[in-house]
Design a protein around this motif. Structure first.
Motif, PDB file in Angstrom:
ATOM      1  N   ASP A  96     -56.311 -43.419  41.722  1.00  0.00           N
ATOM      2  CA  ASP A  96     -57.364 -42.225  41.948  1.00  0.00           C
ATOM      3  C   ASP A  96     -56.609 -40.983  42.606  1.00  0.00           C
ATOM      4  O   ASP A  96     -57.006 -39.993  42.113  1.00  0.00           O
ATOM      5  CB  ASP A  96     -58.114 -42.853  43.004  1.00  0.00           C
ATOM      6  CG  ASP A  96     -59.147 -44.110  42.708  1.00  0.00           C
ATOM      7  OD1 ASP A  96     -59.430 -44.220  41.619  1.00  0.00           O
ATOM      8  OD2 ASP A  96     -59.373 -44.997  43.509  1.00  0.00           O
ATOM      9  N   ALA A  97     -55.616 -41.148  43.193  1.00  0.00           N
ATOM     10  CA  ALA A  97     -55.090 -39.967  43.817  1.00  0.00           C
ATOM     11  C   ALA A  97     -54.162 -39.237  42.929  1.00  0.00           C
ATOM     12  O   ALA A  97     -54.103 -37.987  42.905  1.00  0.00           O
ATOM     13  CB  ALA A  97     -54.109 -40.481  45.071  1.00  0.00           C
ATOM     14  N   SER A  98     -53.555 -39.667  42.029  1.00  0.00           N
ATOM     15  CA  SER A  98     -52.718 -39.325  41.035  1.00  0.00           C
ATOM     16  C   SER A  98     -53.365 -38.261  39.854  1.00  0.00           C
ATOM     17  O   SER A  98     -52.969 -37.676  38.944  1.00  0.00           O
ATOM     18  CB  SER A  98     -51.902 -40.067  40.105  1.00  0.00           C
ATOM     19  OG  SER A  98     -52.795 -41.029  39.418  1.00  0.00           O
ATOM     20  N   ALA A  99     -54.847 -38.487  40.141  1.00  0.00           N
ATOM     21  CA  ALA A  99     -55.634 -37.515  39.171  1.00  0.00           C
ATOM     22  C   ALA A  99     -55.743 -35.918  39.809  1.00  0.00           C
ATOM     23  O   ALA A  99     -55.486 -35.018  38.846  1.00  0.00           O
ATOM     24  CB  ALA A  99     -57.007 -37.862  39.483  1.00  0.00           C
ATOM     25  N   SER A 100     -54.986 -35.987  40.813  1.00  0.00           N
ATOM     26  CA  SER A 100     -54.541 -34.417  41.296  1.00  0.00           C
ATOM     27  C   SER A 100     -53.004 -34.270  40.698  1.00  0.00           C
ATOM     28  O   SER A 100     -52.265 -34.789  41.226  1.00  0.00           O
ATOM     29  CB  SER A 100     -54.552 -34.446  42.983  1.00  0.00           C
ATOM     30  OG  SER A 100     -53.797 -33.178  43.433  1.00  0.00           O
ATOM     31  N   PRO A 101     -52.862 -33.189  40.122  1.00  0.00           N
ATOM     32  CA  PRO A 101     -51.709 -32.820  39.337  1.00  0.00           C
ATOM     33  C   PRO A 101     -50.844 -32.292  40.686  1.00  0.00           C
ATOM     34  O   PRO A 101     -49.520 -32.998  40.532  1.00  0.00           O
ATOM     35  CB  PRO A 101     -51.899 -31.682  38.561  1.00  0.00           C
ATOM     36  CG  PRO A 101     -53.409 -31.742  38.157  1.00  0.00           C
ATOM     37  CD  PRO A 101     -54.145 -32.393  39.336  1.00  0.00           C
ATOM     38  N   GLN A 102     -51.218 -31.763  41.728  1.00  0.00           N
ATOM     39  CA  GLN A 102     -50.500 -31.440  42.964  1.00  0.00           C
ATOM     40  C   GLN A 102     -49.935 -32.771  43.604  1.00  0.00           C
ATOM     41  O   GLN A 102     -48.938 -32.599  44.070  1.00  0.00           O
ATOM     42  CB  GLN A 102     -50.978 -30.240  43.586  1.00  0.00           C
ATOM     43  CG  GLN A 102     -50.318 -29.538  44.598  1.00  0.00           C
ATOM     44  CD  GLN A 102     -50.912 -28.487  45.314  1.00  0.00           C
ATOM     45  OE1 GLN A 102     -52.194 -28.535  45.512  1.00  0.00           O
ATOM     46  NE2 GLN A 102     -50.213 -27.531  45.836  1.00  0.00           N
ATOM     47  N   TYR A 103     -50.777 -33.243  43.826  1.00  0.00           N
ATOM     48  CA  TYR A 103     -50.328 -34.692  44.405  1.00  0.00           C
ATOM     49  C   TYR A 103     -49.307 -35.362  43.813  1.00  0.00           C
ATOM     50  O   TYR A 103     -48.496 -35.950  44.399  1.00  0.00           O
ATOM     51  CB  TYR A 103     -51.602 -35.658  45.084  1.00  0.00           C
ATOM     52  CG  TYR A 103     -51.053 -36.763  45.753  1.00  0.00           C
ATOM     53  CD1 TYR A 103     -50.960 -36.763  46.816  1.00  0.00           C
ATOM     54  CD2 TYR A 103     -51.240 -37.958  44.987  1.00  0.00           C
ATOM     55  CE1 TYR A 103     -50.330 -38.018  47.594  1.00  0.00           C
ATOM     56  CE2 TYR A 103     -50.758 -39.053  45.546  1.00  0.00           C
ATOM     57  CZ  TYR A 103     -50.451 -39.193  47.019  1.00  0.00           C
ATOM     58  OH  TYR A 103     -49.853 -40.335  47.579  1.00  0.00           O
ATOM     59  N   ARG A 104     -49.505 -35.508  42.445  1.00  0.00           N
ATOM     60  CA  ARG A 104     -48.651 -36.497  41.767  1.00  0.00           C
ATOM     61  C   ARG A 104     -47.315 -35.452  41.670  1.00  0.00           C
ATOM     62  O   ARG A 104     -46.238 -36.181  41.922  1.00  0.00           O
ATOM     63  CB  ARG A 104     -49.084 -36.294  40.418  1.00  0.00           C
ATOM     64  CG  ARG A 104     -48.484 -37.146  39.497  1.00  0.00           C
ATOM     65  CD  ARG A 104     -48.620 -37.173  37.740  1.00  0.00           C
ATOM     66  NE  ARG A 104     -47.631 -38.252  36.822  1.00  0.00           N
ATOM     67  CZ  ARG A 104     -46.413 -37.780  36.584  1.00  0.00           C
ATOM     68  NH1 ARG A 104     -45.851 -36.514  37.186  1.00  0.00           N
ATOM     69  NH2 ARG A 104     -45.819 -38.742  36.032  1.00  0.00           N
ATOM     70  N   ALA A 105     -47.251 -34.293  41.760  1.00  0.00           N
ATOM     71  CA  ALA A 105     -46.010 -33.390  41.884  1.00  0.00           C
ATOM     72  C   ALA A 105     -45.225 -33.817  43.231  1.00  0.00           C
ATOM     73  O   ALA A 105     -43.923 -33.859  43.283  1.00  0.00           O
ATOM     74  CB  ALA A 105     -46.339 -32.270  41.581  1.00  0.00           C
ATOM     75  N   ALA A 106     -46.211 -33.939  44.055  1.00  0.00           N
ATOM     76  CA  ALA A 106     -45.571 -34.324  45.347  1.00  0.00           C
ATOM     77  C   ALA A 106     -44.933 -35.491  45.677  1.00  0.00           C
ATOM     78  O   ALA A 106     -43.753 -35.841  46.355  1.00  0.00           O
ATOM     79  CB  ALA A 106     -46.730 -34.001  46.506  1.00  0.00           C
ATOM     80  N   VAL A 107     -45.507 -36.541  45.008  1.00  0.00           N
ATOM     81  CA  VAL A 107     -44.997 -37.852  44.930  1.00  0.00           C
ATOM     82  C   VAL A 107     -43.864 -38.212  44.178  1.00  0.00           C
ATOM     83  O   VAL A 107     -42.970 -38.770  44.685  1.00  0.00           O
ATOM     84  CB  VAL A 107     -46.201 -38.979  44.575  1.00  0.00           C
ATOM     85  CG1 VAL A 107     -45.583 -40.319  44.385  1.00  0.00           C
ATOM     86  CG2 VAL A 107     -47.235 -38.850  45.495  1.00  0.00           C
ATOM     87  N   VAL A 108     -43.619 -37.283  43.025  1.00  0.00           N
ATOM     88  CA  VAL A 108     -42.587 -37.189  42.327  1.00  0.00           C
ATOM     89  C   VAL A 108     -41.299 -36.979  43.137  1.00  0.00           C
ATOM     90  O   VAL A 108     -40.351 -37.134  43.044  1.00  0.00           O
ATOM     91  CB  VAL A 108     -42.752 -36.682  40.924  1.00  0.00           C
ATOM     92  CG1 VAL A 108     -41.348 -36.393  40.114  1.00  0.00           C
ATOM     93  CG2 VAL A 108     -43.734 -37.186  40.014  1.00  0.00           C
ATOM     94  N   ASP A 109     -41.479 -35.645  43.739  1.00  0.00           N
ATOM     95  CA  ASP A 109     -40.681 -35.154  44.669  1.00  0.00           C
ATOM     96  C   ASP A 109     -40.087 -36.234  45.699  1.00  0.00           C
ATOM     97  O   ASP A 109     -39.065 -36.104  45.993  1.00  0.00           O
ATOM     98  CB  ASP A 109     -41.163 -33.754  45.220  1.00  0.00           C
ATOM     99  CG  ASP A 109     -40.798 -32.493  44.356  1.00  0.00           C
ATOM    100  OD1 ASP A 109     -40.429 -32.673  43.330  1.00  0.00           O
ATOM    101  OD2 ASP A 109     -41.464 -31.482  44.700  1.00  0.00           O
TER     102      ASP A 109
END
Length: 252
Positions: free
Chosen positions: A28-41
């Protein structure tokens, strides 16, 4: 892409009182591109940190005074590399290239280790205990604002590899044998504290996605975690450092 096995669902997490992203799972959370980028970082920073910790512990083992001490550090280095592998595999699972995710953090981590290279066995132990613990405290604070799947992974790789108790035992014994050692190691630990906090702050400041997540951003990311909360976070990290110094028998 699958989430971590046995991770709580969004509904289950919500029942615990978590809000925003922290109440969701990765799907659910990874639907946000910005959140996904933060997690990858975040995972990239952690992965390189674990890889560097493995290298450092293996190098520190060369300064070990006994064969038993050398073996103990080798075991800890192996645990750090296993943590790295888990993070690398998770990055691959979420379609992020591990090397590319780690690359932005390599220089900062390498600079930190270069600036805080221990001159002997005891300084190496204090660095592993104090420096690594500050970094772990920082990432645990961040983890409380992550989705349930990513949070479980991050907390898992931050588990103590046994270095804490080992370092406390060895450092306290050295101070008991020669009290003068305590003053030198206390100064060293204070320097590590300053350098480690500066590095943590740079990690946040230099990566837009991470900083947005920490101070509260779009899509409910890190709901309620504002600039004042960031200041309180670093205060908690400082207090934990003071307790560790006491455990080592050193003045904060």
């Amino acid at each position: 892409m699958s989430t971590e096995e046995n991770a709580p669902s969004s509904a289950e997490t919500a029942e615990t009182g978590a809000t925003g992203i922290a109440a969701q799972n990765w799907a659910d959370a990874s639907a946000s591109p910005q959140y996904r980028a933060a997690v990858v970082d975040l995972l990239g920073a952690l992965a390189y940190g674990e890889l560097a910790a493995f290298e450092r512990l293996a190098e520190d083992a060369k300064m070990a005074p006994t064969l038993a001490d050398k073996a103990e550090l080798a075991k800890m280095a192996s645990a750090e590399f296993h943590h790295f592998e888990r993070l690398r595999d998770r990055l691959t699972a979420i379609d992020a290239e591990p090397t590319a995710a780690m690359e932005p953090f390599a220089k900062g981590v390498d600079d930190f280790h270069r600036q805080t290279a221990p001159s002997d066995w005891l300084e190496g132990l204090v660095k592993a205990y104090v420096g690594d613990s500050i970094a772990s405290d920082f990432y645990r604070e961040v983890a409380s604002h992550l989705d349930s799947d990513t949070r479980a992974l991050v907390l898992g790789v931050l588990d103590d590899t046994g270095h804490g108790n080992f370092a406390v035992e060895k450092v306290r014994a050295a101070i008991e044998a020669d009290p003068r050692v305590g003053g030198r190691l206390a100064l060293w630990a204070r320097r590590l504290m300053g350098e480690a906090l500066s590095q943590a702050q740079r990690v946040v400041a230099e990566r837009d996605a991470l900083s947005t997540m920490l101070v509260g951003g779009v899509d409910g990311m890190a709901a309620g975690f504002d600039l004042a909360a960031v200041g309180e976070m670093f205060t908690r990290i400082t207090k934990a450092h003071t307790k560790r110094m006491a455990a080592l028998g050193l003045a904060a």
